[in-house]
Design a protein around this motif. Structure first.
Motif, PDB file in Angstrom:
ATOM      1  N   ILE A 199       0.837  -1.188   0.000  1.00  0.00           N
ATOM      2  CA  ILE A 199       0.000   0.000   0.000  1.00  0.00           C
ATOM      3  C   ILE A 199       0.875   1.242   0.000  1.00  0.00           C
ATOM      4  CG2 ILE A 199      -1.904   1.179   1.133  1.00  0.00           C
ATOM      5  CD1 ILE A 199      -2.407  -1.816   0.304  1.00  0.00           C
ATOM      6  N   ALA A 200       0.583   2.185  -0.898  1.00  0.00           N
ATOM      7  CA  ALA A 200       1.347   3.426  -0.983  1.00  0.00           C
ATOM      8  C   ALA A 200       0.429   4.630  -0.950  1.00  0.00           C
ATOM      9  CB  ALA A 200       2.191   3.467  -2.261  1.00  0.00           C
ATOM     10  N   VAL A 201       0.835   5.662  -0.220  1.00  0.00           N
ATOM     11  CA  VAL A 201       0.245   6.991  -0.312  1.00  0.00           C
ATOM     12  C   VAL A 201       1.152   7.835  -1.193  1.00  0.00           C
ATOM     13  CG1 VAL A 201      -0.237   9.134   0.947  1.00  0.00           C
ATOM     14  CG2 VAL A 201      -0.984   6.945   1.887  1.00  0.00           C
ATOM     15  N   VAL A 202       0.582   8.499  -2.172  1.00  0.00           N
ATOM     16  CA  VAL A 202       1.326   9.419  -3.036  1.00  0.00           C
ATOM     17  C   VAL A 202       0.670  10.785  -2.915  1.00  0.00           C
ATOM     18  CG1 VAL A 202       2.093   9.975  -5.379  1.00  0.00           C
ATOM     19  CG2 VAL A 202       1.948   7.574  -4.638  1.00  0.00           C
ATOM     20  N   THR A 203       1.406  11.782  -2.448  1.00  0.00           N
ATOM     21  CA  THR A 203       0.859  13.136  -2.372  1.00  0.00           C
ATOM     22  C   THR A 203       1.253  13.920  -3.626  1.00  0.00           C
ATOM     23  OG1 THR A 203       2.745  14.136  -1.201  1.00  0.00           O
ATOM     24  CG2 THR A 203       1.056  13.066   0.141  1.00  0.00           C
ATOM     25  N   GLY A 204       0.462  14.933  -3.930  1.00  0.00           N
ATOM     26  CA  GLY A 204       0.673  15.647  -5.187  1.00  0.00           C
ATOM     27  C   GLY A 204       0.474  14.737  -6.372  1.00  0.00           C
ATOM     28  N   ALA A 205      -0.511  13.828  -6.259  1.00  0.00           N
ATOM     29  CA  ALA A 205      -0.661  12.739  -7.230  1.00  0.00           C
ATOM     30  C   ALA A 205      -1.467  13.122  -8.453  1.00  0.00           C
ATOM     31  CB  ALA A 205      -1.306  11.531  -6.551  1.00  0.00           C
ATOM     32  N   GLY A 206      -1.980  14.353  -8.517  1.00  0.00           N
ATOM     33  CA  GLY A 206      -2.822  14.735  -9.628  1.00  0.00           C
ATOM     34  C   GLY A 206      -2.094  15.145 -10.884  1.00  0.00           C
ATOM     35  N   SER A 207      -0.791  15.329 -10.810  1.00  0.00           N
ATOM     36  CA  SER A 207      -0.039  15.795 -11.981  1.00  0.00           C
ATOM     37  C   SER A 207       1.442  15.525 -11.786  1.00  0.00           C
ATOM     38  CB  SER A 207      -0.270  17.299 -12.208  1.00  0.00           C
ATOM     39  OG  SER A 207       0.206  18.045 -11.098  1.00  0.00           O
ATOM     40  N   GLY A 208       2.206  15.784 -12.839  1.00  0.00           N
ATOM     41  CA  GLY A 208       3.662  15.807 -12.762  1.00  0.00           C
ATOM     42  C   GLY A 208       4.292  14.543 -12.218  1.00  0.00           C
ATOM     43  N   ILE A 209       5.310  14.733 -11.377  1.00  0.00           N
ATOM     44  CA  ILE A 209       6.049  13.611 -10.798  1.00  0.00           C
ATOM     45  C   ILE A 209       5.127  12.699 -10.001  1.00  0.00           C
ATOM     46  CG2 ILE A 209       7.833  12.992  -9.120  1.00  0.00           C
ATOM     47  CD1 ILE A 209       8.991  14.031 -11.703  1.00  0.00           C
ATOM     48  N   GLY A 210       4.196  13.284  -9.249  1.00  0.00           N
ATOM     49  CA  GLY A 210       3.296  12.469  -8.441  1.00  0.00           C
ATOM     50  C   GLY A 210       2.481  11.512  -9.272  1.00  0.00           C
ATOM     51  N   ARG A 211       1.910  12.009 -10.363  1.00  0.00           N
ATOM     52  CA  ARG A 211       1.125  11.125 -11.231  1.00  0.00           C
ATOM     53  C   ARG A 211       2.011  10.056 -11.860  1.00  0.00           C
ATOM     54  NH1 ARG A 211      -2.864  13.515 -15.736  1.00  0.00           N
ATOM     55  NH2 ARG A 211      -4.173  13.705 -13.863  1.00  0.00           N
TER      56      ARG A 211
ATOM     57  N   GLY B  15     -10.503  16.485  -9.564  1.00  0.00           N
ATOM     58  CA  GLY B  15     -10.517  16.098 -10.967  1.00  0.00           C
ATOM     59  C   GLY B  15      -9.229  15.442 -11.432  1.00  0.00           C
ATOM     60  N   PRO B  16      -8.077  16.097 -11.259  1.00  0.00           N
ATOM     61  CA  PRO B  16      -6.818  15.462 -11.650  1.00  0.00           C
ATOM     62  C   PRO B  16      -6.524  14.165 -10.899  1.00  0.00           C
ATOM     63  CG  PRO B  16      -6.523  17.822 -11.485  1.00  0.00           C
ATOM     64  CD  PRO B  16      -7.889  17.531 -10.950  1.00  0.00           C
ATOM     65  N   LEU B  17      -6.915  14.080  -9.624  1.00  0.00           N
ATOM     66  CA  LEU B  17      -6.732  12.816  -8.896  1.00  0.00           C
ATOM     67  C   LEU B  17      -7.520  11.701  -9.572  1.00  0.00           C
ATOM     68  CD1 LEU B  17      -6.921  13.703  -5.083  1.00  0.00           C
ATOM     69  CD2 LEU B  17      -4.883  13.224  -6.456  1.00  0.00           C
ATOM     70  N   ALA B  18      -8.748  11.999  -9.971  1.00  0.00           N
ATOM     71  CA  ALA B  18      -9.563  10.997 -10.638  1.00  0.00           C
ATOM     72  C   ALA B  18      -8.937  10.561 -11.957  1.00  0.00           C
ATOM     73  CB  ALA B  18     -10.975  11.544 -10.869  1.00  0.00           C
TER      74      ALA B  18
END
Length: 259
Positions: A8-20, A41-44
């Motif tokens: 299981i991983a939590v990724v913050t800033g996951a809606g764009s860029g490096i996070g995505r 929206g970007p998270l989805a």
């Protein structure tokens, strides 16, 4: 990974860029994800890509959690949701950040702009690490890994970047303290310092950015997938091993010799 060994991983800033990009790499390797970011929206969109593009099987299990990382109540809710859905946490990719008042002369930076950078880049990173630490310490089996997104700016500044540079230097201290304080609980912490990965944040590198000698210059960039591959390597090490610091950068960017 099969279902019994899925991590299981939590990724913050996951809606764009490096996070995505990192989230998609983890999904492709079979990890289940909790995606955190300010914009639903970007998270989805990241979640849809992760579910569709994951490796063998029906795709990654993904939880979208809109979160302001600078708000302790929101961060507590993030980890409560992770604990309820997954029951444990193996990885935090502590990635959310803002460049802040970049390009503004030091004497013209407002207190509000300075505080926003500190709140997101430093306080947010601390709150997310603290929440992960608490969960990893309490779970059975105990332990997990935190990977902080530092920056080349954790080592050397760009002109007119004092807020970003100061917070990224502070991230290095956060990483070292987490690494030390996590030892008794099998919590490993490392940091990846990234230079000129091709994302929305670095688009200006390709049109010309201020150099230390006053010139504007176009700088080389690299594929963000190369960053994700490094994070994945760090994430999948056994907890008895740790990449304490890694620097991944466009080979020809002005880092060695900057200034």
């Amino acid at each position: 990974m099969n279902a019994s060994t899925k991590k299981i991983a939590v990724v913050t800033g996951a809606g764009s860029g490096i996070g995505r990009t990192v989230a998609l790499a983890l999904a492709g390797a079979g990890w289940s994800l909790a995606l955190a970011g300010r914009r639903p929206g970007p998270l989805a969109e990241t979640a849809e890509a992760a579910g569709a593009g994951a490796g063998a099987g029906a795709g990654a299990e993904v939880l979208c959690l809109p979160t302001d990382v600078s708000d302790p109540v929101a961060v507590d809710a993030l980890y409560a949701a992770v604990a309820e859905r997954y029951g444990r946490l193996d990885l935090l990719f502590n990635n959310a950040g803002t460049f802040g008042p970049g390009g503004v002369a030091l004497e013209d930076i407002t207190y509000e702009a300075w505080k926003q950078a500190v709140d997101v880049n430093l306080t947010g990173a601390f709150l997310c690490a603290q929440g992960a630490f608490r969960l990893m310490k309490a779970q059975d089996p105990q332990g997990g890994r935190i990977i902080n997104n530092g920056s080349i700016s954790a080592h050397v500044p760009r002109p007119n970047s004092i807020a970003y540079t100061a917070t990224k230097h502070a991230m290095t201290g956060l990483t070292k303290s987490l690494s030390l304080d996590g030892r008794p609980y099998r919590i490993a912490c490392g940091q990846i310092d990234i230079g000129n990965a091709a994302t929305e944040m670095t688009e200006r590198m390709q049109t010309g950015i201020l150099q230390a000698d006053g010139r504007l210059a176009v700088e080389p960039v690299m594929d963000a997938g190369d960053v994700a591959a490094t994070v994945l390597h760090m994430a999948e090490l056994p907890l008895g091993a740790n990449v304490q610091f890694a620097t991944v950068m466009a080979t020809a960017m002005p880092y060695i010799g900057r200034g």
